[in-house]
Design a protein around this motif. Structure first.
Motif: not given
Ligand SMILES: [Mg+2]
Ligand SMILES: Nc1ncnc2c1ncn2[C@@H]1O[C@H](COP(=O)(O)OP(=O)(O)OP(=O)(O)O)[C@@H](O)[C@H]1O
Ligand SMILES: Nc1ncnc2c1ncn2[C@@H]1O[C@H](COP(=O)(O)OP(=O)(O)OP(=O)(O)O)[C@@H](O)[C@H]1O
Ligand SMILES: [Mg+2]
Lengths: 274, 272, 358, 298, 416
Positions: A62-64, A104-106, A195-198, B151-153
């Motif tokens: 997803k993030t990719s 961003f996710q992080n 939005l990445d995991e807001p 990845s984050g997870g």
């Molecule tokens: Mg991600």
């Protein structure tokens, strides 16, 4: 609230139109890192004005995918259409300039700067005054600075982060950092907001707030939103359409209800209880 | 060791924490974790959950924070007198918020650093490694990848797995569910439950996903503005009207759609 | 208590963005400036002028330049001395080729020339980061120094490669050469430094400054929100080199009066300036001044104290001074890693809430 | 042709000498993410101590060596106690600055304790060229440097194994990535730092002895660090084999440049050439030849 | 005491060049301490040597200068012990009217007193050193005509100091037809492989060296390693200290350097220094005693003698006990130390006579060669003290000093 008035006029028109207008489409995109295939032959599109969710198990890509959309990763294969035209391989800042903003996710805030400055940085693309005026900080430079400050204050009000306006963001609690990140993205007045995991790391109340901000952004300003989220409640409630990835492949695409009922999606991602 | 300390593994008494010599964050927090218990620490963003956990595992020094008042005892020993690695050796390990994997190490190396303090031989470590991989098959697939690129997870799984590798008697979990897919969240808590029941590991978890947390925890504390504002059996808490409203969703049964939430000033805040 | 801002409200954004939004600070700086402009010049003698104030001002200017690059834009550079050399040699060539040119113009043009050279050497920063970049900038350091030492045109074919500053005037006042009175030299440098500080502050609190800081704090994110790394980094190199180049012109022209490339612009100069900004505070203008003061004045003060008052031998004093200096650097870092400027800020913070601890 | 071989050969040998110094940097950087500015001064300090205890206390070499090692370990312990312990989790540049402070202290201390004069360091390492090679093949190769090459290879091999294969090695790398997380899994930064700085101190002693045999022991010894820096970035800050390979490349590159290009441009090009060479490599691989990739991911 | 002769000594006992700086600074200070202790000063006025640590760094040099120039009744002469600092101070001393005395270093063209009013460089400049080195080559080779086609390499410290002799050597090369190779070595000079490889390739017949600090030791070792004949390796006086050859051990045997003072401590003055200074516990650096008589030390003693004589002359000429800078300048311009006077000073046959004038700030010059005996660990003078080739250097000095005058708008004095 009036920031973005000009953009939203155009937007309201398009959202009310019957035929959904395509904002962005990816076709047969594949991306791999060395041996790791992060994305395999994925196609989907995002309509103007909708909220599009991307879900899938961890490491699904997803993030990719977001990174591909805003030019941080360059897919080995596939085509990206942006506003109806094929998009060349471009640098991230060019994508930003063409109207794509993201969180961003992080959390990726500028840790040494205050909230206000972080959000002001988001306005960078819109500020034009030249270097010499900046040196003396008078005339056009000052005027511009104040104008944009006013807009930024509106966003800050909107997201209710007034109290941390002058705090350095590095030490804010996680949830607030996410909000500042959203503020910074909104400051760019984007056409497409990624939005990445807001809502990761927020409790219910905060998620509600965040949902409200997202919906409001979408409805008031007509901003198109692509959203990655693991909270199914949020995803199902907010999104117009959902695309589901698993191991880099697309396994589902459609309205939330439909996706939720898809057996493949349930097996791969949702588990039984949802 | 007295009876009292025998069945509490951790007790925090009235601690006050100051960052940078000027920012007062915790204003007197007390809590206890019974041996073999699962205790949830709930609270809004910035309430001080992370700070509390860091104070317990003595990691505040690295952030220029200080416990200025109160005391923390782990298995009857004063934590302040111990170094973080002493604590790990004694069985108390923390999973830090925001993953904190070692980016340049591979996933497997990350997991192995978790076993750094163990002295029970490589066979046992190998066994636990397999156990972690069984819990998180995704990690097995990625075992040779550099953690920084996962990845984050995946990183979150790695951080949790790493703590499990230490063979601890108490785990401090800071937002374990963050960034994990829904079915994994359930799995994580199942793992928590299993470790708790089978191995007698105690847990203190700071968690935003209140409904799940209260489902698995036996006891809960609610933190707000650096103070404990409420505590009680998990059951009681989840039935409490305020908790329901703030942490579980308005209606007791099905919650309201996120689309329809309206913004209003909540009726009551504990410390408003 | 002593330092309270209660009752000071800002009613528009311009006021809120003022350099010194708090009244006490404003008065403080005014008093300081008044002292600097109207009291110091009439009390300094040659020693205080040449050994204390001039170097202080010039080093502060150069440190400010480096701070733009390292503190604001996050690109560590160890090539400072080389850029000082560019400024110095530019000013030398300008002074000797155009004897009638006002020294103010010489200084500005030296800055410009250095800015161009600096941007050129800034190009690798687009790919190389962190300490790798830091070490890579040493290429500039060694190459430039080698060049000015080797190519005779740079030192007007003198026998040894030494350059000497001839007497030149700024607005009718002699400011270089052995006969220029310290008063003029001091005024000249002070004016340039104060103006440069003002301009730098203006830049860093505006769009460009924010973009620099964005690159510094997280370059990837910055790029993703539309900051162009190329222009941003190069502009930082250019502004930084401009200031350093001006500093170099003053360093050679006004202060030293003569220079030998390998020694006056040796690598330890680069390090010294870097220490100044780290000790003073990265990313603050004030820090550049405090750092320059600390690293220039402390050794002198300590040396003088130990030799004159304690009667230690010079060698002993020097060794002790070095040890103490190192110890103090470490001590300050432990007390406050973000430098003297932050320490000052915290002190103010404490004064504000005094007598309560928090 | 003969001369070219000779140039390359002495480049290789000089490279080994640089690598010895670079190794100390790599160790500390790899194990704690600190760019240790004091490494050069540590070489000086170690060598000074080594010679100093022989001169002042009349210790024989075989006693002076362990004494110097002991002093370096003590030093590492002090550094951990007084400096590093208080700077856990700070920015790399802050730690860098702290090592600068340290460099000052060591510089002053070394001079104060043992004096600023040149000290002769002679522990019976062979010196001069290999007569056989010189006589028979007219190739000039210094014995001392061959010894250095052997020592360096042994060191590199040992350290590489230590870092990659052992538990502590892994922990060291973990510390470099994230101090706080390392603490949280029970790695004792204090112990780790004492270990690393001791090892780096001993490596510094070795480098100091080799260089000291060459040029006497005195202040300038601390400046060899500058020679190690291009090696360091070319090989990669985090790679132990990188230090030696980087050293060889830089050594050969600068010697060939000086000998073949120098005469046409006036000489003394080797310093900047070394850095330019490293820079050229960096443009292709920003993390150096063997350094760990700089992780860029959002 | 309210009346003291203030003599700043800008020296360096720390940093990379400390090993060279220490013996010199000790020599200078010890000489004046000896005068104070033995004679009660100069004409009853005590000399006060004011040391100031420069670390061979020009910035600190400037600070030291400003700090010391107004001490007490004012500094009488500056001895900066660094070519870089000398350049820095030349304009300043001229403005402040304090003589700058550079013994065996500094700016060669300062010999021209018509341009450099306040700068003195007795008894020998780098250019003189270079010509005497070449003279030695001529003698060894058996005649000036033998130099044609010979190769001479100059290994030099890549700084103003090291570059000093280049012009002279170039002029000589042209005149005598030898081939000159220039091999610069960057500070600090720890690594000279490439330099000596080039020596090996070019096989010069002679190698001259203008080195300082660690560079000297390394060069000598490297030269030995490539089996360059040591007796064809000649350094300037700053490359001829004990510190330079001792670390090279046996390898250094036979290495030569030019000098203008005698070697060793067998002089009455040295004996007095031992008794009055070290014996009386007045030494700056008490541990130095066994090293009295080292070559750099003797140069410090020489500097002390020259300055003290100038003070004496200034006192006599002006009939005062408090000479000033301008008086000192006059005294230097008329300074004469004959061989007999050197003997009276306790330094018989220590060096050549000194005689300065308005136009000639160097005066007569006598330079010899010394050679290192690694077994005895001693230097010994191996040639006569000879005169440098003034015919070669004079036009160069004229050109350089005139260029300086022009660049800096200095009115050339008329000394006739
Ligand atoms: Mg991600
Ligand atoms: N730069 C990279 N180099 C190597 N592998 C990568 C890189 N970026 C992503 N990957 C891999 O690609 C896969 C997809 O990663 P991605 O971050 O897109 O997952 P995700 O769907 O966002 O997961 P999560 O929900 O856990 O954040 C992962 O297995 C990850 O390890
Ligand atoms: N290193 C620090 N320096 C200064 N203040 C800090 C620091 N770390 C945290 N704080 C402050 O302490 C307060 C509590 O933070 P903490 O991280 O403990 O909250 P939290 O309950 O874990 O929040 P979240 O749910 O967002 O993780 C916040 O207001 C934060 O700004
Ligand atoms: Mg938290």
């Amino acid at each position: 609230m009036t920031f973005q008035a000009n953009v939203s006029d155009a937007m309201t028109e398009s959202t009310t139109a019957k035929e959904p207008e395509m904002m962005l489409a990816v076709e047969h995109v594949s991306l791999s890192f060395g041996g790791v295939k992060a994305i395999t032959d994925i196609s989907f599109d995002i309509h103007r004005g909708e909220i599009r969710a991307i879900i899938g198990p961890n490491g699904a890509g997803k993030t990719s995918m977001l990174n591909v959309i805003n030019g941080f990763y360059h897919p080995q294969e596939g085509t990206i259409y942006w506003q109806g035209k094929v998009r060349r391989r471009m640098k991230p800042h060019e994508a930003a300039k063409s109207g794509i903003a993201r969180t961003f996710q992080n959390v990726a805030l500028f840790k040494g700067m205050s909230t206000l400055d972080n959000v002001m940085t988001g306005r960078g693309l819109k500020m034009k005054s030249n270097f010499l005026w900046q040196c003396i900080h008078k005339g056009p430079a000052l005027r511009e600075e104040n104008e944009h400050r006013a807009k930024v204050e509106e966003i800050i009000d909107f997201l209710e982060i007034q109290h941390i306006r002058n705090k350095p963001v590095g030490k804010l609690p996680y949830g607030l950092q996410k909000r500042v990140e959203l503020a910074r993205a909104l400051a760019m007045e984007p056409d497409l907001l990624l939005l990445d995991e807001p809502m990761a790391g927020m409790n219910l109340e905060e998620k509600e707030d965040m949902s409200r901000f997202i919906i409001e952004t979408n409805q008031r300003y007509g901003t198109t939103i692509a959203l990655i989220e693991h909270d199914m409640g949020v995803v199902m409630d907010l999104s117009d359409r959902v695309v589901v990835l698993d191991y880099g492949k697309k396994i589902g695409d459609g309205p939330p209800k439909e996706v939720q009922a898809n057996q493949e999606v349930i097996d791969a991602y949702l588990g039984v209880s949802h | 060791m007295s009876d009292a300390t025998d069945n509490t593994i951790l007790s925090v008494n009235n601690i006050e924490v100051i960052y940078d010599h000027v920012i007062l964050v915790l204003k007197g927090v007390s809590l206890t974790v019974p041996r073999g218990g699962i205790v949830a620490l709930l609270g809004a963003n910035g309430a001080g959950k992370t700070t509390t956990l860091k104070a317990i595992s003595n990691l505040l020094g690295a952030e220029r924070g200080d416990v200025t008042k109160g005391s923390i005892e782990f298995q009857g020993e004063e934590v302040q007198a111990l170094s973080p690695n002493d604590l790990v050796r004694r069985g108390c390990i923390q999973v830090m918020e925001g993953r904190h994997c070692f980016g340049h190490l591979s996933i497997e190396e990350n997991l192995l650093t978790g076993a750094y303090t163990r002295k029970d031989g490589s066979a046992a470590i190998k066994r636990d490694l397999e156990m972690v991989y069984d819990y998180f098959p995704r990690l097995r697939e990625r075992r040779q990848s550099q953690a920084g690129y996962t990845s984050g997870g995946e990183q979150q799984m790695c951080a949790i797995g790493r703590a499990m590798m230490a063979g601890p008697s108490m785990i401090l979990l800071d937002e374990p569910s963050m960034g994990l897919a829904p079915q994994l969240v359930e799995e994580i808590f199942e793992i928590v439950k299993q470790l708790n029941e089978k191995e007698g590991v105690s847990f203190l978890l700071a968690e935003q996903n209140t409904s799940v947390a209260l489902r698995y925890a036996s006891y809960g504390y609610i933190l707000e503005g650096g103070r404990v504002v409420m505590d009680g059996e998990a059951k009681e808490l989840s039935e409490n009207q305020d908790v329901k409203e703030f942490y579980l969703g308005v209606g007791g049964d099905g919650q309201k759609s996120f689309r329809d939430v309206k913004h209003y000033k909540r009726r009551k805040r504990w410390l408003a | 208590m002593f330092y309270r801002e209660t009752g000071q409200f800002k009613t528009n954004y311009s006021d809120d963005r003022a350099i010194f939004p708090i009244a006490q600070d404003r008065y403080g700086i005014m008093i300081l400036l008044a002292l600097a402009f109207f009291v110091v010049p009439f009390t300094v003698d040659d020693y205080w002028g040449n050994a204390i104030f001039l170097p202080l001002l010039i080093y502060a200017l150069i440190a400010m330049g480096l701070n733009v690059l390292v503190g604001y834009c996050g690109q560590i550079s160890l090539g400072t001395a080389a850029f000082m050399a560019v400024g110095s040699y530019a000013s030398f060539k300008l002074m000797t080729s155009f004897p009638g040119l006002d020294f103010t113009v010489v200084v500005l043009m030296s800055g410009l020339i250095t800015a161009i050279v600096g941007s050129l050497f800034g190009l690798p920063s687009l790919r190389i980061k962190g300490f790798y970049l830091a070490v890579a900038t040493l290429a500039a350091q060694f190459f430039i120094i080698w060049l000015v030492n080797k190519v005779e045109w740079f030192y007007n074919y003198s026998a040894t490669g030494q350059i000497n500053a001839p007497e030149r005037y700024a607005l009718m006042f002699p400011v270089t050469g052995p006969n220029a009175p310290i008063l003029y030299k001091y005024f000249f440098c002070l004016t340039i430094v104060v103006l440069a500080a003002l301009v730098t502050k203006n830049i860093v609190r505006g769009r460009i400054g924010r973009q620099w800081m964005a690159i510094r704090d997280m370059d990837i994110a910055a790029e993703l929100i539309g900051v162009r790394p190329l222009t941003t980094k190069l502009s930082a190199f250019a502004v930084s080199s401009f200031l350093i180049g001006m500093g170099g012109a003053l360093y050679f022209g006004v202060w030293l009066g003569a220079a030998e490339p390998t020694e006056a612009f040796g690598i330890d100069q680069s390090f010294l300036i870097l220490f100044m900004i780290i000790v003073g505070g990265l990313g603050t203008i004030l820090g550049s001044f405090l750092g320059a003061a600390f690293l220039w004045l402390f050794p002198i003060a300590f040396k003088n104290f130990m030799v004159d008052s304690l009667g230690l031998s010079t060698a002993m004093a020097e060794h002790l001074q070095i040890i103490l200096m190192g110890g103090l650097i470490i001590f300050f870092l432990i007390v406050e890693p973000h430098g003297l400027a932050r320490l000052w800020q915290i002190t103010k913070e404490k004064l504000r809430i005094w007598p309560f601890p928090h | 042709m003969n001369f070219f071989i000779e140039t390359v050969l002495s480049g290789l040998m000089a490279g080994v000498m640089y690598a010895l110094v670079a190794l100390g940097f790599v160790l500390i950087f790899k194990a704690s993410g600190i760019f240790n500015f004091a490494q050069g001064v540590m070489c000086l300090f170690a060598a000074l101590t080594f010679v100093g205890v022989q001169e002042k206390f009349g210790l024989p070499v075989w006693l002076a060596l362990p004494a110097a090692v002991g002093v370096m370990i003590l030093l590492a312990w002090l550094i951990e106690r007084l400096v590093l312990r208080h700077l856990v989790n700070q920015d790399p540049i802050i730690l860098f600055m702290a090592t600068i402070g340290l460099a000052y202290v060591l510089e002053g201390l070394g001079d104060l304790m043992w004096g600023s004069d040149v000290k002769v360091l002679d522990i019976g390492l062979p010196s001069g060229a290999f007569d056989y090679l010189l006589d028979e093949f007219n190739i000039y190769l210094e014995k001392l440097e061959v010894v250095a090459a052997v020592i360096a290879s042994v060191l590199v091999a040992a350290l590489a194994v230590f870092f990659q294969k052992t538990r502590v090695g892994r922990a060291l790398r973990a510390v470099a990535d994230d101090h706080q997380a390392a603490l949280s899994v029970g790695i004792s930064l204090n112990t780790i730092w004492v270990i690393v700085w001791s090892v780096a101190g001993i490596v510094a002693l070795v480098a100091g002895i080799m260089w000291g045999s060459k040029s006497g022991v005195q202040f300038s010894l601390s400046l060899i660090a500058l020679k190690a820096l291009p090696v360091l970035i070319l090989g990669g800050f985090t790679s132990i084999p990188g230090a030696i390979i980087g050293g060889l490349i830089i050594g050969v590159g600068e010697k060939v440049a000086e000998v073949y290009m120098g005469p046409f441009v006036g000489g003394a090009v080797e310093n900047w050439f070394a850095y330019m060479l490293a820079l050229a490599f960096l443009l292709v691989r920003p993390q150096g030849l063997f350094g760990e990739k700089i992780i860029e991911r959002v | 005491a309210d009346n003291e002769l203030i003599l700043p000594s800008l020296d360096y006992r720390t940093g990379p060049y400390a090993p060279g700086g220490i013996p010199y600074a000790n020599g200078y200070a010890d000489f004046f301490t000896m005068l104070n202790e033995r004679d009660g000063g100069i004409n009853g006025v005590k000399a006060k040597v004011v040391p100031c640590e420069t670390g061979y760094n020009t910035k600190k040099g400037v600070e030291c200068y400003e700090k010391t120039k107004n001490v007490g009744s004012g500094a009488l002469a500056y001895l900066p012990l660094s070519t870089g600092i000398t350049y820095q101070l030349i304009p300043k001393v001229t403005a402040d009217k304090i003589p700058l005395v550079t013994i065996g270093y500094g700016r060669t063209s300062a010999r021209n007193g018509e341009v450099f009013e306040y700068v003195f460089n007795p008894p020998a400049t780098y250019w003189d050193g270079a010509t005497v080195a070449i003279k030695h080559v001529i003698d060894s080779e058996g005649g000036a005509d033998k130099l044609k086609g010979k190769k001479i390499a100059l290994v030099y410290h890549n700084s103003a100091y090291g570059k000093e002799p280049i012009r002279t050597l170039e002029a000589l090369a042209e005149k005598m037809g030898f081939e000159l190779t220039l091999l610069p070595v960057d500070h600090p000079g720890q690594e000279q492989k490439a330099t000596w490889l080039q020596v090996r390739r070019n096989r010069p017949d002679w190698v001259l060296m203008w080195g300082w600090g660690v560079m000297n030791q390394v060069a000598i070792k490297e030269a030995a390693s490539i089996r360059f004949p040591m007796d064809k390796f000649v350094g300037v006086w700053w490359s001829g200290g004990e510190n330079d050859v001792l670390p090279a051990g046996k390898d250094a045997h036979g290495y030569k350097s030019v000098v203008f003072t005698a070697v060793g401590a067998d002089f009455p003055a040295h004996a007095d220094i031992k008794t009055y200074v070290y014996g009386g516990g007045k030494a700056v650096d008490a541990a130095f005693e066994p090293r009295i008589g080292e070559t750099h030390y003797n140069r410090g003693v020489y500097a002390g003698a020259v300055v003290s004589e100038a003070i004496r002359k200034a006192m006599a000429d002006n009939d005062t006990k408090t000479p000033t800078g301008p008086m000192m300048q006059k005294a230097f311009e008329g300074l004469e130390i004959s061989d007999a006077r050197w003997a009276e000073l306790g330094l018989p046959n220590f060096t050549g006579a000194v005689k300065l004038s308005c136009a000639d700030h160097r005066g007569p010059s006598k330079i010899a060669l010394q050679q290192w005996d690694a077994n005895a660990k001693k230097w010994s003078i191996i040639t006569d003290f000879v005169e440098p080739m003034d015919d070669v250097t004079t036009p160069l000095i004229k050109a350089d000093s005139e260029a300086y005058a022009k660049e800096n708008n200095i009115a050339v004095r008329d000394c006739k």
